[in-house]
Design an enzyme around this catalytic site. Structure first.
Site, PDB file in Angstrom:
ATOM      1  N   GLU A   1       3.961  -2.505  17.672  1.00 22.04           N
ATOM      2  CA  GLU A   1       3.548  -3.580  18.583  1.00 22.04           C
ATOM      3  C   GLU A   1       3.367  -4.898  17.828  1.00 22.04           C
ATOM      4  OE1 GLU A   1       2.357  -0.515  18.531  1.00 22.04           O
ATOM      5  OE2 GLU A   1       2.903   0.236  20.518  1.00 22.04           O
TER       6      GLU A   1
ATOM      7  N   SER B   1      -3.685   4.835   1.170  1.00 23.85           N
ATOM      8  CA  SER B   1      -2.820   5.934   0.724  1.00 23.85           C
ATOM      9  C   SER B   1      -3.234   6.406  -0.655  1.00 23.85           C
ATOM     10  CB  SER B   1      -1.365   5.489   0.658  1.00 23.85           C
ATOM     11  OG  SER B   1      -0.952   4.995   1.893  1.00 23.85           O
TER      12      SER B   1
ATOM     13  N   GLN C   1      -3.955   0.518  -2.161  1.00 24.88           N
ATOM     14  CA  GLN C   1      -4.073  -0.725  -1.398  1.00 24.88           C
ATOM     15  C   GLN C   1      -5.209  -0.656  -0.379  1.00 24.88           C
ATOM     16  OE1 GLN C   1      -1.149  -1.289   1.733  1.00 24.88           O
ATOM     17  NE2 GLN C   1      -0.868  -3.408   1.146  1.00 24.88           N
ATOM     18  N   GLY C   2      -6.175  -1.529  -0.473  1.00 22.09           N
ATOM     19  CA  GLY C   2      -7.303  -1.524   0.468  1.00 22.09           C
ATOM     20  C   GLY C   2      -7.230  -2.689   1.434  1.00 22.09           C
ATOM     21  N   TYR C   3      -6.571  -2.462   2.553  1.00 16.75           N
ATOM     22  CA  TYR C   3      -6.424  -3.528   3.554  1.00 16.75           C
ATOM     23  C   TYR C   3      -7.227  -3.204   4.815  1.00 16.75           C
ATOM     24  CZ  TYR C   3      -2.736  -6.441   1.435  1.00 16.75           C
ATOM     25  OH  TYR C   3      -2.031  -7.319   0.660  1.00 16.75           O
ATOM     26  N   SER C   4      -6.759  -2.169   5.571  1.00 15.53           N
ATOM     27  CA  SER C   4      -7.354  -1.864   6.883  1.00 15.53           C
ATOM     28  C   SER C   4      -8.821  -1.464   6.770  1.00 15.53           C
ATOM     29  CB  SER C   4      -6.607  -0.704   7.544  1.00 15.53           C
ATOM     30  OG  SER C   4      -5.296  -1.072   7.845  1.00 15.53           O
TER      31      SER C   4
ATOM     32  N   GLU D   1       5.950  -5.179   1.848  1.00 17.26           N
ATOM     33  CA  GLU D   1       5.721  -3.787   2.214  1.00 17.26           C
ATOM     34  C   GLU D   1       6.659  -3.356   3.351  1.00 17.26           C
ATOM     35  OE1 GLU D   1       1.808  -2.988   3.669  1.00 17.26           O
ATOM     36  OE2 GLU D   1       2.169  -0.833   3.860  1.00 17.26           O
TER      37      GLU D   1
END
Lengths: 401, 377, 401, 377
Positions: free
Chosen positions: C382, C166, C131-134, C249
């Site tokens: 947060e 990951s 998964q390529g998000y951040s 998720e």
């Protein structure tokens, strides 16, 4: 130094001769003592004599200048005087917001006339003062206050309301923040003004707290005339005066809590020994023991911090924002300690009034309820944390949030 | 065990919500306090509760009950808790009622249970002598001394007895003077030698000190022993946790309302992130309390549940709700600011009630210790 | 019901006959199992056989439609299958983000072609996904992502970087969020695209964590061509797809922690009995005992909450925002428990590597360090608290603060 | 006791700030770790510390020391702590040094102290056998068996010995095989029968397991008994608290920098009120730690201070700093987000060091329990 020793000898002789014997060994505390005022409530005639004889020498306000009725003592001389008073364990001859709040403010910001008019009656305990800051819509956001003061010749006409005014119902004068320029931005249109509470149109109403006590009042102003010459620090400059006083108040509150927490360990231990009992020579219930130690350690670390701030100030090293730290920690420490006391007491901590409960236990429970307000009054913990984040840690402003 | 409401349970909950809301929430408790009402709760409302069948919820139909369980009763208790209702619903149904239902004495059961379910008998259980819950079973100096023919004379003193003055039936824990065995004894409210002194506590719920100065009882007044007391206390603890869950939910919602409404610095204070995060954390803890309470009530309703399983479920529900209620109430006052400190505002009533709840059947630390004992460590 | 019993009998017979004996009684867990992919790393040949035979029936993805390679089972049938697998304590034949993340997303948002192309290889364990998000500058503020995708005929050319991906170094395809319209406002210009990591220009670099492990990677894109037909859910509509996946998720993470915390009480107790020992039949040190109980109770209340959310969902009563609650509480619970384990172990919890330390103790300490990231990855605590405050409690927006 | 720095103390602090800063902060520890340095600290720096006189700070001039105190040494330790300096300054001066200085053996004192102060002797104290600090004095299975002429043979095993491999002097706690009295014995690093095995701990500071397989010592190697061990441990605990104070201050400042610099949602994350309040609370706790540490160091320097007063001061400083360091480090990682979890960033080193500090001389709960014992409850 020789002078100081002479001074000490003189003070000691004077006290030994004149300090009422009945008051020796009864030091009292910051909230319990002689408040003075037009309707004074002396605990005994000796309290009245004690105030009179100390006021005569200006020793109710030892470091204030003599021309305003004060003692004119140097800091060193005052230290000597206080140590001699402690030696006999005398109560303070006079306590109140005149001495610790408006007096110092007038010395810093007041005109010569204001000082001459207001300071001597404070020193003599003739006028009792209260503080009119908060309003129902202006708590943490103090600068949004609305009490209006409209100019009318050499007077201002006041309309509006204050709230959370400590002991307003027993006070003679009030120093308050009013809006003198409704067109200006928030902080800019505020003035700091002194009002005689005997003026027609001023009424007070005590607020009953969850503890059952009523130390605070609402104060209503209905077309109340105040004099323009009683504005302190200049028209529309009240915010500067108020901020100085707030800082002063926080430090005072911190020091009050520093004194009030003393002895917490012994008190909690006594309670626990009664409620729980010992086992194998130690207080049984290691969890309660651990919490008592935590409280004792918190207390000790706090006292050391108060001392460190004082020592650093004397050495010219200011650790910064000390007042907010003391306010946050001192009030929470006091709350935790009183909660713990009630918790240890178990069912003995649940009494509200009447037979079936020990008076000390009832007082302890009321003290706990009263302490719940400590982190709200005098600037909430949240506001203090904002101040620390912004002014000490230099974190960026998030728009007053 | 399903942790969701059945359709029937949902109906009971809805009725409870409506009933208690109609009664005026905390205003009612305040008025009872301010008028110095001697009963301390509403007899009219009590009759209404009986009429709705709620006093019979956890009792089998054969004894005149509704034939449901603690689960359903807890729904009613939760809503009662929201309004801080001082009616002795818990004491009557889960203290006295449990002792009668689960006890050995058929005579006592048939003598008292129908009246209790019908609303004619207010019941309670006098077990506490010390300021803090200590041993398990609790230490007991009150004595039951044989007086011939299987009868006994009770002597002793009990404290913190819920509705102790008002109760028509006071079940008393006393130690047999010879066998030293603990027993629960059904004492009629008008028995000679039973002295009741009202206690004024911070929550203003009815409570009393009860003295037993030679109360004579026949053999069939004995309901059971230490195991019965443990069951009754555990069932009552679960009920108290449900009540606390309701109370803290109400205090939390009051606070959310205030956060949305109160403006400072030109915005609602609920838009300040520090307060948002504190509110969110309270919410999470509240949700966990709800799970623990629901599970505990269902555990109590399981047939032939063991004392250890019931005890752990009750102690879990108690430990979590007592702590969370205190924390929610404490934060609620802080977040309300000055008005939260006034007697005029309702929130202070929750703070005081939280303190009473926290030491009614042992505090959270006590329940954690018991969990460990039951788990063998 | 009769059908279900027939199905159960059939499943049981099939499993009894074919499930490799060597895998029975070795259930594994959600992070340890067969990940598949182009470079599969089967623990044993039986693991490979087990995957093949289950994939053939579509039982690696039992509820996916048969036309995409899935098992086509109803929820009830799947429950039967899972219970029969548990009966033999078989490991999952296949785990990974293809099954739990991109697969369900394609089923919801993918085109018919996309489903036909990508789902069957997932079912067969031939392609491993990540998964390529951040991105380095876009953590909590995911919508500020910058990885650029410039249209070029039927392709997009990708340039930029992802981080915290990951197992990227072991994966074959990546699903990622890219900026396809730099002129549009934040969320609006984002697309969700699938990229074969074998494409020239894609490189990965593992990130070493404080625990010493490297489960995450940086992924660099240097003029990487991706196909326009691999955009999922429509051009510039990636945010919608991403949010759905994020919710999914969080729930998954919560459930993972629900499973991973099981048995914490026993583990802590075992440790404490070794490190501290018993006294008078109970675990000595009542403070440690109290903390173990707190952990055990937290665990139990959390498990009950997971169950309640599932039960409520089945009964059609959604308690709302469950995923954020599970994420916040589950991760903190796991951290507290691992901290407590290390704390109880005392000096035995301080080892980094090598002789002189028990391997279990070393693993425990690494687990503690690894758990520190739980409240950061997958959406920080947060951010979850912001979501709860806004979407559950209805508190007013403070401008994303 | 004044809790402010004198002019001289301020000068020492300033030199310490400069020295450690020049050495490259955490980069130095990281490089020692990554190169697998066998010594685990810098011998050059050690010589430099000796040259500055810092190894002699708490020792009287008559023994070659500077004639100052624990207070001054703590200023240096605090700055060392900021950079996570692995040099065995504390072990040498406050463990071994205190045992020599306050012990009974003039022979041992004159044999070891001058070299220690000059930087020629690295010293340590091997007292720990169990994983957790237990009784007070700590339980001790190591034995000192009489071997004629007042000599003894030491047998036993000690763990977590700071700089145990590098030390030229290992002071060992052992129980007399006959009197059962605890004794501290000065063992030369090259003594026959002394076996040292390095331990790799999470903080990467030098540490070892030490085995005593028949180490023969003469009578004058005995420095003292349980009281001496208690004094040495208390003085070292105060030094450790000072080191922890420095470390947590550095971790906190790193975090503040990140809060100011890292932007999300178009603003620095340090403008979010929830994070501001957490930072403010850490700051308050840090300030309280500072007060406790300053007071403890000054207490250690008071002439003829009683063991109980020293013990309470040390335990106060320890209990507060151990807990606060852990909390600061934990929050520091959380507030750093993902980068805080990477080995590449320095903040993780503080988290690991905090965990080691927390169980070096007993954890915070141990120190609270001891406070109660010393206070008689």
């Amino acid at each position: 130094m020789a002078d100081l020793e002479t001074f000490r000898a003189e003070v000691r002789a004077w006290l030994e001769e004149r300090a009422p014997a009945s008051l020796r060994g009864r030091p009292g505390d910051i909230f319990h003592g002689t408040w003075g005022g037009r309707r004074p409530d002396f605990e005994t005639p000796d309290h009245e004599r004690w105030l009179a004889m100390m006021a005569e020498r200006g020793w109710t306000a030892p470091t204030w200048p003599r021309e305003y009725g004060g003692g004119g003592l140097s800091r060193e001389q005052n230290a000597v005087l206080q140590s001699e008073l402690r030696r006999l364990r005398m109560p303070a001859p006079l306590i109140g917001f005149g001495l610790v709040m408006i007096g110092p403010t007038l010395l810093e910001f007041g005109s010569e006339e204001q000082k001459r008019e207001h300071l001597p009656p404070i020193v003599r305990g003739e006028i009792r003062w209260c503080q009119g800051y908060s309003e129902p819509g202006s708590g943490s956001d103090l600068a949004s206050l609305q009490l209006s003061a409209v100019a009318d010749g050499d007077r201002f006409i006041l309309n509006g309301q204050k709230i959370w005014t400590s002991y307003a119902d027993a006070s003679d004068w009030i120093f308050c923040l009013v809006r003198t320029d409704p067109g200006a931005k928030k902080q800019s249109g505020i003035s700091f003004i002194l009002v005689d509470m005997a003026t027609p149109g001023v009424t007070t109403r005590p607020i009953k707290l969850i503890s059952g006590a009523s130390p605070f009042c609402e104060v209503f102003f209905d077309d109340v005339p105040a004099l323009a010459r009683d504005v302190v620090g200049g028209l529309n400059n009240g915010w500067t005066v108020a901020k100085a006083l707030l800082r002063h108040e926080r430090t005072m509150v911190g020091e009050i809590f520093a004194r009030s927490v003393i002895g917490g360990e012994r008190e909690l231990l006594g309670l626990a020994r009664t409620a729980i009992g010992p086992a194998e020579g130690r207080l049984w219930d290691p969890l309660v023991r651990d919490r008592i130690v935590q409280s004792a350690m918190d207390e000790r670390a706090f006292m050391l911090t108060v001392q460190r701030i004082q020592d650093a100030a004397r050495a010219g090293q200011s650790p910064g924002a000390e007042s907010s730290i003391l306010k946050v920690y001192g009030t929470e420490l006091n709350q935790r300690r009183r909660e713990l006391a009630v918790e240890i007491a178990g069912a003995d901590g649940l009494g509200w009034e009447g037979a079936g409960y020990d008076p000390d236990a009832l007082a302890r429970t009321r003290d706990w309820l009263r302490s719940r307000g400590n982190t709200i009054e005098g600037g909430t913990t949240e506001i203090q944390l904002n101040i620390i984040a912004k002014h000490v840690l230099g974190l960026p402003d998030g728009g007053a949030r | 065990m399903k942790l969701a409401l059945t359709e029937d349970q949902r109906l009971i909950k809805d009725s409870a919500v409506t009933l208690w809301k109609d009664k005026g929430a905390v205003r009612r408790l305040r008025s009872l306090r301010d008028t110095g009402d001697a009963t301390g709760f509403s007899r009219e409302l009590w009759a209404e509760l009986a009429g709705l069948g709620w006093l019979g919820l956890p009792f089998p139909e054969e004894h005149g009950g509704v034939g449901l369980g603690v689960t359903e009763l807890c729904l009613v208790l939760e809503e009662a808790g929201r309004t801080l209702a001082p009616e002795p619903l818990l004491a009557t149904t889960l203290l006295a009622g449990s002792a009668l239902l689960l006890g050995d004495s058929d005579a006592a059961r048939s003598a008292w249970l129908p009246g209790l379910i019908a609303g004619d008998v207010v019941g309670t259980l006098a077990w506490q002598e010390r300021a803090r819950r200590d041993d398990d079973p609790p230490s007991c100096a009150a004595l039951a001394t044989p007086a011939g023919d299987g009868a006994v004379m009770l002597h002793g003193s009990k404290r913190e007895v819920v509705a102790g003055v008002q109760a028509d039936l006071v079940i008393v824990a006393a130690q047999h003077s010879e066998t030293r065995e603990l027993g629960l004894w059904a004492v009629p409210g008008d028995a000679a030698g039973l002295l009741r002194t009202p206690l004024s506590r911070i929550d203003h719920f009815p409570c009393a000190r009860v003295e037993l100065d030679g109360v004579r009882l026949s053999e069939d007044a004995r309901l059971g022993g230490a195991a019965l007391l443990a069951s009754a206390l555990d069932r009552a603890t679960i009920g108290l946790a449900a009540e606390a869950l309701g109370a803290m939910s109400a205090a939390f919602e009051l606070t959310l309302g205030w956060l949305r409404e109160r403006r400072q610095f030109g915005v609602p204070i609920g838009s300040f992130q520090a307060l948002q995060h504190r509110a969110a954390r309270l919410y999470i803890d509240l949700e966990l309390c709800r799970s623990a309470v629901m599970a505990a009530a269902r555990t109590a309703d399981q047939p032939r549940v063991s004392a250890a399983v019931l005890g752990q479920a009750a102690s879990l529900a108690a430990a979590r709700t007592l702590d969370t209620f205190l924390r929610v109430a404490d934060e609620a006052v802080q977040l309300h600011g000055g008005v939260g400190m006034t007697d005029e505002h309702d929130i202070g009533f929750y703070l005081k009630r939280a303190r009473v709840v926290a030491s009614t059947f042992g505090d959270a630390a006590w329940h954690r210790d018991r969990w460990a004992r039951l788990a063998g460590y």
